[in-house]
Design a protein around this motif. Structure first.
Motif, PDB file in Angstrom:
ATOM      1  N   PHE A  57      10.959  14.265 -13.935  1.00 28.67           N
ATOM      2  CA  PHE A  57       9.689  13.566 -13.726  1.00 28.67           C
ATOM      3  C   PHE A  57       8.552  14.578 -13.765  1.00 28.67           C
ATOM      4  CE2 PHE A  57       6.321  12.185 -10.822  1.00 28.67           C
ATOM      5  CZ  PHE A  57       6.097  10.884 -11.249  1.00 28.67           C
ATOM      6  N   VAL A  58       7.443  14.167 -14.364  1.00 29.35           N
ATOM      7  CA  VAL A  58       6.297  15.061 -14.376  1.00 29.35           C
ATOM      8  C   VAL A  58       5.014  14.250 -14.195  1.00 29.35           C
ATOM      9  CG1 VAL A  58       6.083  14.970 -16.909  1.00 29.35           C
ATOM     10  CG2 VAL A  58       5.124  16.910 -15.656  1.00 29.35           C
ATOM     11  N   ILE A  59       4.091  14.818 -13.453  1.00 29.77           N
ATOM     12  CA  ILE A  59       2.750  14.231 -13.380  1.00 29.77           C
ATOM     13  C   ILE A  59       1.909  14.937 -14.436  1.00 29.77           C
ATOM     14  CG2 ILE A  59       0.662  14.035 -11.983  1.00 29.77           C
ATOM     15  CD1 ILE A  59       2.391  13.548  -9.598  1.00 29.77           C
ATOM     16  N   PRO A  60       1.419  14.198 -15.430  1.00 36.26           N
ATOM     17  CA  PRO A  60       0.703  14.833 -16.539  1.00 36.26           C
ATOM     18  C   PRO A  60      -0.493  15.654 -16.080  1.00 36.26           C
ATOM     19  CG  PRO A  60       1.285  12.599 -17.111  1.00 36.26           C
ATOM     20  CD  PRO A  60       1.613  12.766 -15.657  1.00 36.26           C
ATOM     21  N   LYS A  61      -0.823  16.633 -16.897  1.00 38.56           N
ATOM     22  CA  LYS A  61      -1.848  17.597 -16.501  1.00 38.56           C
ATOM     23  C   LYS A  61      -3.232  16.974 -16.377  1.00 38.56           C
ATOM     24  CE  LYS A  61      -2.681  19.247 -21.255  1.00 38.56           C
ATOM     25  NZ  LYS A  61      -1.660  18.649 -22.105  1.00 38.56           N
ATOM     26  N   GLU A  62      -3.436  15.798 -17.034  1.00 45.99           N
ATOM     27  CA  GLU A  62      -4.753  15.142 -16.925  1.00 45.99           C
ATOM     28  C   GLU A  62      -4.972  14.538 -15.539  1.00 45.99           C
ATOM     29  OE1 GLU A  62      -2.542  14.201 -19.285  1.00 45.99           O
ATOM     30  OE2 GLU A  62      -3.380  14.857 -21.198  1.00 45.99           O
ATOM     31  N   GLY A  63      -3.893  14.457 -14.751  1.00 51.80           N
ATOM     32  CA  GLY A  63      -4.014  13.841 -13.429  1.00 51.80           C
ATOM     33  C   GLY A  63      -3.529  12.405 -13.464  1.00 51.80           C
ATOM     34  N   SER A  64      -3.331  11.850 -12.281  1.00 47.18           N
ATOM     35  CA  SER A  64      -2.716  10.527 -12.235  1.00 47.18           C
ATOM     36  C   SER A  64      -3.280   9.677 -11.112  1.00 47.18           C
ATOM     37  CB  SER A  64      -1.209  10.679 -12.090  1.00 47.18           C
ATOM     38  OG  SER A  64      -0.588   9.428 -12.131  1.00 47.18           O
ATOM     39  N   LEU A  65      -2.614   8.559 -10.927  1.00 45.48           N
ATOM     40  CA  LEU A  65      -3.055   7.553  -9.979  1.00 45.48           C
ATOM     41  C   LEU A  65      -2.120   7.581  -8.777  1.00 45.48           C
ATOM     42  CD1 LEU A  65      -5.104   5.160  -9.939  1.00 45.48           C
ATOM     43  CD2 LEU A  65      -3.293   3.766 -10.919  1.00 45.48           C
ATOM     44  N   LEU A  66      -2.709   7.637  -7.591  1.00 42.45           N
ATOM     45  CA  LEU A  66      -1.907   7.583  -6.375  1.00 42.45           C
ATOM     46  C   LEU A  66      -1.976   6.191  -5.777  1.00 42.45           C
ATOM     47  CD1 LEU A  66      -2.993  10.891  -4.611  1.00 42.45           C
ATOM     48  CD2 LEU A  66      -0.931  10.496  -5.961  1.00 42.45           C
ATOM     49  N   ASN A  67      -0.920   5.815  -5.104  1.00 42.75           N
ATOM     50  CA  ASN A  67      -0.905   4.558  -4.363  1.00 42.75           C
ATOM     51  C   ASN A  67      -0.396   4.845  -2.971  1.00 42.75           C
ATOM     52  OD1 ASN A  67      -1.528   2.101  -6.038  1.00 42.75           O
ATOM     53  ND2 ASN A  67      -0.110   3.166  -7.379  1.00 42.75           N
ATOM     54  N   ALA A  68      -0.782   3.988  -2.038  1.00 46.48           N
ATOM     55  CA  ALA A  68      -0.228   4.107  -0.696  1.00 46.48           C
ATOM     56  C   ALA A  68       0.258   2.729  -0.288  1.00 46.48           C
ATOM     57  CB  ALA A  68      -1.294   4.604   0.269  1.00 46.48           C
ATOM     58  N   ASP A  69       1.537   2.624   0.025  1.00 44.15           N
ATOM     59  CA  ASP A  69       2.057   1.342   0.486  1.00 44.15           C
ATOM     60  C   ASP A  69       1.987   1.288   2.004  1.00 44.15           C
ATOM     61  OD1 ASP A  69       2.489   0.461  -2.024  1.00 44.15           O
ATOM     62  OD2 ASP A  69       4.610   0.973  -2.091  1.00 44.15           O
ATOM     63  N   CYS A  70       1.574   0.149   2.518  1.00 40.70           N
ATOM     64  CA  CYS A  70       1.298   0.036   3.944  1.00 40.70           C
ATOM     65  C   CYS A  70       2.038  -1.141   4.566  1.00 40.70           C
ATOM     66  CB  CYS A  70      -0.197  -0.196   4.153  1.00 40.70           C
ATOM     67  SG  CYS A  70      -1.194   1.082   3.411  1.00 40.70           S
ATOM     68  N   LEU A  71       2.307  -1.009   5.842  1.00 36.53           N
ATOM     69  CA  LEU A  71       2.892  -2.111   6.603  1.00 36.53           C
ATOM     70  C   LEU A  71       1.754  -2.918   7.217  1.00 36.53           C
ATOM     71  CD1 LEU A  71       5.523   0.138   8.335  1.00 36.53           C
ATOM     72  CD2 LEU A  71       6.055  -1.609   6.634  1.00 36.53           C
ATOM     73  N   CYS A  72       1.742  -4.208   6.965  1.00 38.70           N
ATOM     74  CA  CYS A  72       0.673  -5.059   7.479  1.00 38.70           C
ATOM     75  C   CYS A  72       1.269  -6.331   8.056  1.00 38.70           C
ATOM     76  CB  CYS A  72      -0.293  -5.451   6.365  1.00 38.70           C
ATOM     77  SG  CYS A  72      -1.136  -4.060   5.624  1.00 38.70           S
ATOM     78  N   ILE A  73       0.491  -6.971   8.921  1.00 35.92           N
ATOM     79  CA  ILE A  73       0.899  -8.258   9.490  1.00 35.92           C
ATOM     80  C   ILE A  73      -0.044  -9.319   8.943  1.00 35.92           C
ATOM     81  CG2 ILE A  73       1.336  -9.543  11.611  1.00 35.92           C
ATOM     82  CD1 ILE A  73       1.557  -6.885  13.075  1.00 35.92           C
ATOM     83  N   PRO A  74       0.474 -10.265   8.153  1.00 31.40           N
ATOM     84  CA  PRO A  74      -0.413 -11.286   7.592  1.00 31.40           C
ATOM     85  C   PRO A  74      -0.850 -12.284   8.657  1.00 31.40           C
ATOM     86  CG  PRO A  74       1.853 -11.711   6.945  1.00 31.40           C
ATOM     87  CD  PRO A  74       1.860 -10.417   7.695  1.00 31.40           C
ATOM     88  N   VAL A  75      -2.024 -12.853   8.473  1.00 35.06           N
ATOM     89  CA  VAL A  75      -2.510 -13.916   9.353  1.00 35.06           C
ATOM     90  C   VAL A  75      -1.493 -15.055   9.331  1.00 35.06           C
ATOM     91  CG1 VAL A  75      -4.280 -15.705   9.525  1.00 35.06           C
ATOM     92  CG2 VAL A  75      -4.942 -13.338   9.119  1.00 35.06           C
ATOM     93  N   GLY A  76      -1.224 -15.614  10.510  1.00 35.75           N
ATOM     94  CA  GLY A  76      -0.284 -16.732  10.578  1.00 35.75           C
ATOM     95  C   GLY A  76       1.157 -16.290  10.693  1.00 35.75           C
ATOM     96  N   ALA A  77       1.392 -14.996  10.959  1.00 38.66           N
ATOM     97  CA  ALA A  77       2.767 -14.530  11.131  1.00 38.66           C
ATOM     98  C   ALA A  77       3.382 -15.227  12.338  1.00 38.66           C
ATOM     99  CB  ALA A  77       2.785 -13.020  11.324  1.00 38.66           C
ATOM    100  N   PRO A  78       4.570 -15.816  12.170  1.00 40.61           N
ATOM    101  CA  PRO A  78       5.162 -16.546  13.305  1.00 40.61           C
ATOM    102  C   PRO A  78       5.660 -15.636  14.426  1.00 40.61           C
ATOM    103  CG  PRO A  78       6.526 -16.755  11.328  1.00 40.61           C
ATOM    104  CD  PRO A  78       5.299 -16.024  10.924  1.00 40.61           C
ATOM    105  N   HIS A  79       5.945 -14.359  14.141  1.00 41.42           N
ATOM    106  CA  HIS A  79       6.483 -13.481  15.187  1.00 41.42           C
ATOM    107  C   HIS A  79       5.671 -12.189  15.286  1.00 41.42           C
ATOM    108  CE1 HIS A  79       9.913 -15.612  13.147  1.00 41.42           C
ATOM    109  NE2 HIS A  79      10.065 -16.070  14.367  1.00 41.42           N
ATOM    110  N   PRO A  80       4.411 -12.261  15.712  1.00 41.90           N
ATOM    111  CA  PRO A  80       3.579 -11.049  15.726  1.00 41.90           C
ATOM    112  C   PRO A  80       4.093  -9.969  16.682  1.00 41.90           C
ATOM    113  CG  PRO A  80       2.441 -12.887  16.775  1.00 41.90           C
ATOM    114  CD  PRO A  80       3.668 -13.454  16.147  1.00 41.90           C
ATOM    115  N   GLU A  81       4.684 -10.371  17.807  1.00 41.84           N
ATOM    116  CA  GLU A  81       5.210  -9.365  18.749  1.00 41.84           C
ATOM    117  C   GLU A  81       6.309  -8.548  18.084  1.00 41.84           C
ATOM    118  OE1 GLU A  81       4.549  -8.274  21.860  1.00 41.84           O
ATOM    119  OE2 GLU A  81       2.689  -9.421  21.595  1.00 41.84           O
ATOM    120  N   ASN A  82       7.260  -9.273  17.471  1.00 45.81           N
ATOM    121  CA  ASN A  82       8.355  -8.597  16.786  1.00 45.81           C
ATOM    122  C   ASN A  82       7.833  -7.732  15.650  1.00 45.81           C
ATOM    123  OD1 ASN A  82      10.028  -9.949  18.477  1.00 45.81           O
ATOM    124  ND2 ASN A  82      10.658 -11.490  16.978  1.00 45.81           N
TER     125      ASN A  82
END
Lengths: 372, 289
Positions: free
Chosen positions: A269-294
């Motif tokens: 695997f290589v990240i090309p020398k021109e540079g690339s795109l980063l992403n960050a995956d996150c843990l979120c709680i959607p509105v209306g979640a039935p088990h917010p405590e859990n």
């Protein structure tokens, strides 16, 4: 067939019946095709109070092998995980109302998008003591100032996964994917319109953000010309196409290729020398979640050092969790694929959600490219 | 009263959801998740742009080709089943039906395993190639060039192969239903009166099977026109069909109104095809009372 019922033909009417059953089957087949992931949570509708259940909506190959069982052993909460293939699927599922998910894993741009659309619940930081395990760099984010709605799970970089024996040297430029016939028919690109357009902009010397409108026709021309050399636009399964020899170069995320490298040492695997795109995956709680405590309990558990290390061990994506990283073996911590060197990272940028119109423009551009 | 349950079913699970999507097709995005129904025709205007018309045309072409191939492959098979002995008939029909009992997704992935570069077909060819190479070497001609696997996957041909494979039973069953009712004495008369086999096929069997051909073609063409999974999984960079565009509008582009308009144009086309078929079969039943 409509007139297939003869007066005496009992067998024939049986066959006609079979035909009808067949039509029904195929209909259900094509429906399943529309959303190959498992149904959200069958028991979710019945969730009233805080029963010992949690509905987790995650990417494929994106959790530790025993994480869910370990969490159940630790907390008694049973996790029901279903999978989505991309952020758009996640967004489309939740757009008309939360069908019962408690924890979801959107990427940075979609965190911004979902905050804007009021689809995420604020996270109660007092219930996430393990937040202190997170590397200070990731404790704040411009897509979610103050980390009110999202907890860092992983971060990832797009690059070129390739088969060493079939490629001359290291293909360290986007040129090989976007603007060259050298590997004609041996290339697979990620089918995400926005990512493709941005990386092309990056190749042409621009930022991945605020791409000037007059650059878009040039990107379109370049991709239309390149299409003849592209074998497929893949759905984030590029590592599989690389593994089974279908193509020799793929546009993929570093973690997916790191997983493939474990199976096949001929892959790199290589990240090309021109540079690339980063992403960050996150843990979120959607509105209306039935088990917010859990949901809070679960997020806190994932941010735990040991649990986090167990996840990283399986998924091989870079972790923003400093305490978990410290527990990882040297080969993970020093892998240039998982953790690209700082000078490479300096050339990379995060994308940003720039509004629905820009997304639509990118989508139309790629539709034209593929239709041409 | 007896009509109540099916009617309820039809209204709640068919007309109501479709009506909502139909209403969306006259709406506009209002922010990220809200759609305001403004009664605009803009989505339809946009759907009739050359870009999308070309994709519609391409989908129709692929579906038409699929239908034609299904007919060419399915007709002889349906005839063979019709004239097969009773016991064999059941087995032959079972062979057609059997794939239906497997999920479409699984069948498609199985086809990927067959067609890919390290798949079954290329594996077989490579085996033959190396055998041939060994033979030519032993005959003193030296080895053959290195085997180059055929690119069978990720192109339009793969999509058509996949669609024919999936839709063949839709063609064979109505054809069989039509042919099974065929009066054999007509064939004997035709042969007795001096027509050859080719003439008997062309002028007796095919016209008599026409209702079956028509309904089989329709049953093949309509699902093939809206197929999504096959072009998505087997297709190459330019194998997008209209259903793939619709999916992308609903998901990636987050433009439900436009996706709804495209869906309804597809639906109108389907209704027109069904209406034409009803018209044609109505005319035929008048001709032969």
């Amino acid at each position: 067939m409509s007139s297939g019922f003869g007066p005496k033909g009992t067998r024939r009417s049986l066959l006609a019946g079979l035909g009808v059953a067949a039509v029904g089957l195929t209909f259900s087949g094509s429906l399943a095709g529309c959303s190959p992931s498992a149904d959200p949570a069958d028991g979710a509708a019945a969730a009233g109070g805080e029963e010992a259940k949690l509905n987790f909506y995650n990417w494929d190959t994106y959790i530790g092998e025993t994480t869910l069982d370990d969490f159940k052993a630790a907390s008694g909460v049973e996790v029901n995980m279903s999978l989505f293939a991309n952020n758009d699927e996640l967004f489309a599922k939740l757009r008309a109302g939360n069908p019962g998910y408690d924890v979801i894993v959107p990427s940075n741009e979609f965190v911004a998008r979902m905050i804007e659309a009021g689809m995420l619940q604020a996270i109660d930081r007092t219930k996430i003591p393990n937040f202190s395990n997170i590397d200070p760099v990731f404790q704040d984010a411009d897509f979610d100032p103050g980390r009110l709605y999202s907890m860092p799970y992983t971060w990832l970089a797009l690059g070129i996964g390739y088969r060493k024996s079939k490629v001359k040297g290291v293909p360290d430029s986007w040129k090989h994917l976007f603007d060259s016939a050298e590997y004609s028919g041996r290339i697979a690109l990620l089918g995400e319109s926005a990512d493709l357009v941005r990386l092309c902009a990056r190749y042409l010397g621009n930022s991945v953000r605020n791409i000037p409108a007059d650059l878009l026709p040039r990107i379109e021309q370049m991709l239309i010309a390149q299409k003849a050399h592209v074998k497929a636009f893949h759905d984030d399964n590029g590592q599989d196409m690389l593994l089974n020899g279908e193509v020799d170069l793929v546009l993929e995320y570093n973690g997916d290729i790191a997983q493939a490298m474990k199976d096949d040492p001929d892959i790199d695997f290589v990240i090309p020398k021109e540079g690339s795109l980063l992403n960050a995956d996150c843990l979120c709680i959607p509105v209306g979640a039935p088990h917010p405590e859990n949901a809070h309990k679960f997020i806190n558990y994932i941010l735990d050092a040991k649990a986090g290390a167990a996840i990283s061990n399986t998924i091989l994506y870079p972790t923003p969790n400093a305490a978990a990283k410290a527990l990882m073996p040297e080969e993970y911590r020093s892998s240039p694929v998982v953790f690209p060197p700082p000078e490479t990272l300096a050339t990379c940028e995060y994308g940003a959600f720039e509004g629905a119109e820009v997304s639509q423009t990118f989508e139309d551009l790629i539709t034209r490219v593929r239709a041409s | 009263m007896t009509l109540g349950a099916p009617l309820f079913w039809l209204v709640v699970f068919f007309f109501a959801p479709l009506a909502i999507v139909w209403a969306y097709s006259f709406g506009e995005n209002d922010g990220l998740v809200r759609i305001s129904l403004t009664g605009t025709f803009q989505n339809y205007v946009r759907a009739l742009e050359p870009l999308y018309l070309e994709i519609f045309a391409k989908s129709a072409l692929i579906a038409g080709l699929t239908t034609l191939l299904c007919l060419v492959l399915g007709f002889p098979f349906a005839v063979a089943v019709t004239f097969a002995p009773r016991r064999l008939k059941v087995w032959l029909l079972l062979l057609v039906m059997l794939p239906f009992w497997t999920n479409l997704l699984i069948r498609t992935y199985a086809l990927i395993a067959v067609l890919r570069e390290e798949g079954v077909v290329n594996g077989g060819l490579e085996f033959l190639w190396s055998a041939g190479s060994a033979l030519s070497q032993s005959l003193g001609f030296g080895p053959l060039d290195e085997f180059k696997p055929l690119s069978l996957l990720y192109n339009n041909t793969a999509v058509v192969i996949g669609l024919v494979y999936i839709h063949l039973p839709f063609m064979v069953l109505p054809l069989y239903a039509a042919l099974d009712r065929l009066d054999r004495s007509l064939l004997e008369a035709s042969l007795d009166l001096g027509a050859g086999h080719a003439r008997t096929w062309l002028f007796i069997i095919v016209p008599l099977a026409a209702p079956g051909i028509l309904s089989g073609s329709l049953l093949t063409f309509i699902p093939a026109l809206g197929s999504y999974l096959t072009p998505d999984l087997l297709g190459g960079p330019d194998s997008q069909m209209i259903a793939n565009i619709i999916e992308r509008q609903f998901k990636r582009a987050n433009n439900w109104p436009f996706g709804a308009a495209l869906s309804f144009i597809l639906m109108y086309a389907t209704f027109i095809a069904i209406a034409l078929q009803a018209l044609a079969s109505g005319r035929r039943s008048k001709e032969t009372p």
